[in-house]
Motif scaffolding. Structure first.
Motif, PDB file in Angstrom:
ATOM      1  N   LYS A 177       0.853  -0.983   0.053  1.00  0.00           N
ATOM      2  CA  LYS A 177       0.146   0.040  -0.038  1.00  0.00           C
ATOM      3  C   LYS A 177       0.763   1.249   0.053  1.00  0.00           C
ATOM      4  O   LYS A 177       1.044   1.901   1.089  1.00  0.00           O
ATOM      5  N   LYS A 178       1.123   1.677  -1.150  1.00  0.00           N
ATOM      6  CA  LYS A 178       1.893   2.792  -1.418  1.00  0.00           C
ATOM      7  C   LYS A 178       1.063   3.922  -2.006  1.00  0.00           C
ATOM      8  O   LYS A 178       0.142   3.616  -2.638  1.00  0.00           O
ATOM      9  N   LYS A 179       1.644   5.139  -2.105  1.00  0.00           N
ATOM     10  CA  LYS A 179       1.011   6.320  -2.668  1.00  0.00           C
ATOM     11  C   LYS A 179       1.223   5.849  -4.214  1.00  0.00           C
ATOM     12  O   LYS A 179       2.016   5.424  -4.662  1.00  0.00           O
ATOM     13  N   GLU A 180       0.237   6.595  -4.722  1.00  0.00           N
ATOM     14  CA  GLU A 180       0.089   6.384  -6.343  1.00  0.00           C
ATOM     15  C   GLU A 180       1.165   7.182  -7.089  1.00  0.00           C
ATOM     16  O   GLU A 180       1.806   6.502  -7.986  1.00  0.00           O
ATOM     17  N   PHE A 181       1.672   8.277  -6.325  1.00  0.00           N
ATOM     18  CA  PHE A 181       2.771   8.930  -6.970  1.00  0.00           C
ATOM     19  C   PHE A 181       3.934   9.235  -5.874  1.00  0.00           C
ATOM     20  O   PHE A 181       3.356   9.434  -4.822  1.00  0.00           O
ATOM     21  N   SER A 182       5.199   9.072  -6.389  1.00  0.00           N
ATOM     22  CA  SER A 182       6.020   9.592  -5.368  1.00  0.00           C
ATOM     23  C   SER A 182       6.045  11.084  -5.199  1.00  0.00           C
ATOM     24  O   SER A 182       5.638  12.087  -5.913  1.00  0.00           O
ATOM     25  N   ARG A 183       7.081  11.485  -4.040  1.00  0.00           N
ATOM     26  CA  ARG A 183       7.050  12.805  -4.038  1.00  0.00           C
ATOM     27  C   ARG A 183       8.015  13.690  -5.029  1.00  0.00           C
ATOM     28  O   ARG A 183       7.245  14.627  -5.362  1.00  0.00           O
ATOM     29  N   ARG A 184       8.786  13.034  -5.642  1.00  0.00           N
ATOM     30  CA  ARG A 184       9.389  13.794  -6.764  1.00  0.00           C
ATOM     31  C   ARG A 184       8.447  13.704  -7.778  1.00  0.00           C
ATOM     32  O   ARG A 184       8.511  14.840  -8.804  1.00  0.00           O
ATOM     33  N   GLU A 185       7.616  12.777  -8.132  1.00  0.00           N
ATOM     34  CA  GLU A 185       6.602  12.945  -9.324  1.00  0.00           C
ATOM     35  C   GLU A 185       5.451  13.931  -8.946  1.00  0.00           C
ATOM     36  O   GLU A 185       5.213  14.714  -9.990  1.00  0.00           O
ATOM     37  N   ILE A 186       5.066  14.080  -7.790  1.00  0.00           N
ATOM     38  CA  ILE A 186       4.239  15.187  -7.365  1.00  0.00           C
ATOM     39  C   ILE A 186       5.143  16.717  -7.640  1.00  0.00           C
ATOM     40  O   ILE A 186       4.351  17.634  -8.222  1.00  0.00           O
ATOM     41  N   ILE A 187       6.124  16.677  -7.132  1.00  0.00           N
ATOM     42  CA  ILE A 187       6.918  17.966  -7.440  1.00  0.00           C
ATOM     43  C   ILE A 187       7.059  18.361  -8.931  1.00  0.00           C
ATOM     44  O   ILE A 187       6.778  19.562  -9.371  1.00  0.00           O
ATOM     45  N   LEU A 188       7.273  17.430  -9.785  1.00  0.00           N
ATOM     46  CA  LEU A 188       7.428  17.479 -11.029  1.00  0.00           C
ATOM     47  C   LEU A 188       5.945  18.002 -11.819  1.00  0.00           C
ATOM     48  O   LEU A 188       6.233  18.901 -12.651  1.00  0.00           O
ATOM     49  N   LEU A 189       5.136  17.357 -11.403  1.00  0.00           N
ATOM     50  CA  LEU A 189       3.665  17.640 -11.916  1.00  0.00           C
ATOM     51  C   LEU A 189       3.380  19.044 -11.390  1.00  0.00           C
ATOM     52  O   LEU A 189       2.664  19.724 -12.333  1.00  0.00           O
ATOM     53  N   SER A 190       3.613  19.400 -10.143  1.00  0.00           N
ATOM     54  CA  SER A 190       3.118  20.680  -9.886  1.00  0.00           C
ATOM     55  C   SER A 190       4.038  21.740 -10.548  1.00  0.00           C
ATOM     56  O   SER A 190       3.309  22.776 -10.986  1.00  0.00           O
ATOM     57  N   ALA A 191       5.014  21.537 -10.837  1.00  0.00           N
ATOM     58  CA  ALA A 191       6.170  22.628 -11.385  1.00  0.00           C
ATOM     59  C   ALA A 191       5.622  22.638 -12.961  1.00  0.00           C
ATOM     60  O   ALA A 191       5.496  23.796 -13.261  1.00  0.00           O
ATOM     61  N   THR A 192       5.352  21.689 -13.293  1.00  0.00           N
ATOM     62  CA  THR A 192       4.875  21.517 -14.882  1.00  0.00           C
ATOM     63  C   THR A 192       3.499  22.415 -14.984  1.00  0.00           C
ATOM     64  O   THR A 192       3.230  23.223 -16.116  1.00  0.00           O
ATOM     65  N   GLY A 193       2.511  22.189 -14.061  1.00  0.00           N
ATOM     66  CA  GLY A 193       1.380  22.943 -14.070  1.00  0.00           C
ATOM     67  C   GLY A 193       1.838  24.455 -14.037  1.00  0.00           C
ATOM     68  O   GLY A 193       1.096  25.398 -14.380  1.00  0.00           O
ATOM     69  N   ILE A 194       2.409  24.992 -12.882  1.00  0.00           N
ATOM     70  CA  ILE A 194       2.756  26.140 -12.678  1.00  0.00           C
ATOM     71  C   ILE A 194       3.332  26.798 -14.057  1.00  0.00           C
ATOM     72  O   ILE A 194       2.950  27.859 -14.525  1.00  0.00           O
ATOM     73  N   VAL A 195       4.210  26.066 -14.685  1.00  0.00           N
ATOM     74  CA  VAL A 195       5.062  26.652 -15.948  1.00  0.00           C
ATOM     75  C   VAL A 195       3.946  26.854 -17.006  1.00  0.00           C
ATOM     76  O   VAL A 195       3.987  27.808 -17.688  1.00  0.00           O
ATOM     77  N   THR A 196       3.157  25.950 -17.035  1.00  0.00           N
ATOM     78  CA  THR A 196       2.141  25.923 -18.136  1.00  0.00           C
ATOM     79  C   THR A 196       1.130  27.077 -17.866  1.00  0.00           C
ATOM     80  O   THR A 196       0.735  27.841 -18.690  1.00  0.00           O
TER      81      THR A 196
END
Length: 59
Positions: free
Chosen positions: A21-40
């Protein structure tokens, strides 16, 4: 003896299920996704502002 092996495998299966039972996304993936959203969002905002400025200029 076969009964004890079955019990042990069931216990091992339950402990492995709880470990899986792990998280669906790792911390690194969450940071990359949020950074991509902010840049977009920033890029879209910049394009919108540039379009507004270019249409307001009278030649």
């Amino acid at each position: 003896m076969a009964v004890t092996r079955k019990l042990k495998t069931k216990k091992n299966d339950e402990s492995q299920k709880s470990k899986k039972k792990k998280k669906e996304f790792s911390r690194r993936e969450i940071i990359l996704l949020s950074a991509t959203g902010i840049v977009t969002f920033g890029g879209l905002l910049f394009c919108f502002l540039m379009i507004m400025l270019m249409t307001s200029i009278s030649y």
